[in-house]
Design an enzyme around this catalytic site. Structure first.
Site, PDB file in Angstrom:
ATOM      1  N   ASP A  41       0.852  -1.187   0.000  1.00  0.00           N
ATOM      2  CA  ASP A  41       0.000   0.000   0.000  1.00  0.00           C
ATOM      3  C   ASP A  41       0.891   1.241   0.000  1.00  0.00           C
ATOM      4  OD1 ASP A  41      -1.748   2.196   1.026  1.00  0.00           O
ATOM      5  OD2 ASP A  41      -3.194   0.574   1.229  1.00  0.00           O
ATOM      6  N   ILE A  42       0.525   2.248  -0.789  1.00  0.00           N
ATOM      7  CA  ILE A  42       1.357   3.457  -0.859  1.00  0.00           C
ATOM      8  C   ILE A  42       1.160   4.373   0.345  1.00  0.00           C
ATOM      9  CG2 ILE A  42       1.592   3.426  -3.365  1.00  0.00           C
ATOM     10  CD1 ILE A  42      -0.493   5.721  -3.431  1.00  0.00           C
ATOM     11  N   GLN A  74     -14.522   2.682   0.794  1.00  0.00           N
ATOM     12  CA  GLN A  74     -13.795   2.078  -0.313  1.00  0.00           C
ATOM     13  C   GLN A  74     -13.272   3.199  -1.213  1.00  0.00           C
ATOM     14  OE1 GLN A  74     -16.084  -0.599  -2.768  1.00  0.00           O
ATOM     15  NE2 GLN A  74     -14.268  -1.363  -3.823  1.00  0.00           N
ATOM     16  N   HIS A 121     -10.436  -5.180  -3.169  1.00  0.00           N
ATOM     17  CA  HIS A 121      -9.096  -5.342  -2.622  1.00  0.00           C
ATOM     18  C   HIS A 121      -9.185  -5.682  -1.140  1.00  0.00           C
ATOM     19  CE1 HIS A 121     -10.073  -1.036  -2.351  1.00  0.00           C
ATOM     20  NE2 HIS A 121      -9.245  -0.944  -1.315  1.00  0.00           N
ATOM     21  N   ASN A 136     -13.034  -3.040   2.441  1.00  0.00           N
ATOM     22  CA  ASN A 136     -13.940  -1.900   2.449  1.00  0.00           C
ATOM     23  C   ASN A 136     -14.855  -2.015   1.238  1.00  0.00           C
ATOM     24  OD1 ASN A 136     -12.551  -0.726   4.684  1.00  0.00           O
ATOM     25  ND2 ASN A 136     -11.007   0.001   3.276  1.00  0.00           N
TER      26      ASN A 136
END
Length: 114
Positions: free
Chosen positions: A30-31, A94, A100, A87
């Site tokens: 995840d960024i 989301q 995801h 989510n």
């Protein structure tokens, strides 16, 4: 889907730190991580959310959970624990309309979340 961020990542059109990949799914860091380990696991087939899956998508479900098991083992989370988050929709926060699963770990997580 042409304009889907995660579809572009899965296709290799947008760079990401891929940590796991099969024909049906991939996982990447995840960024904006919320923990020392924060990985997103996605199907390569575009699906907006969990409810977009049908009985024909059983191989994708199996691939997603196989990826999770692999990543949990690889990152030594079986003893310390981890959290999985999906989510869905606006109320579920989301942010990308592509199914995801967040795998979050390597720190103590609080309850309730959010």
């Amino acid at each position: 889907m042409n304009d889907c961020l995660f579809c572009k990542i899965a296709a290799g059109n947008i760079p990401a730190k891929i940590v796991y990949e099969t024909d049906l799914c991939c996982a990447f860091e995840d960024i904006t991580p919320v923990a020392p380990l924060h990985i997103l696991i996605i199907p390569k087939k575009h699906m907006e959310n969990l409810h977009s899956m049908d009985e024909n998508d059983s191989p994708i479900r199996e691939a997603l959970f196989s990826a999770i098991s692999h990543l949990v083992e690889k990152n030594h989370l079986t003893q310390s624990g981890y959290r999985l988050v999906i989510n869905s929709g606006d109320d579920g926060q989301q942010s990308v309309p592509h199914l995801h699963i967040h795998l979050i770990g390597k720190r103590s997580l609080q309850w309730p979340p959010g």
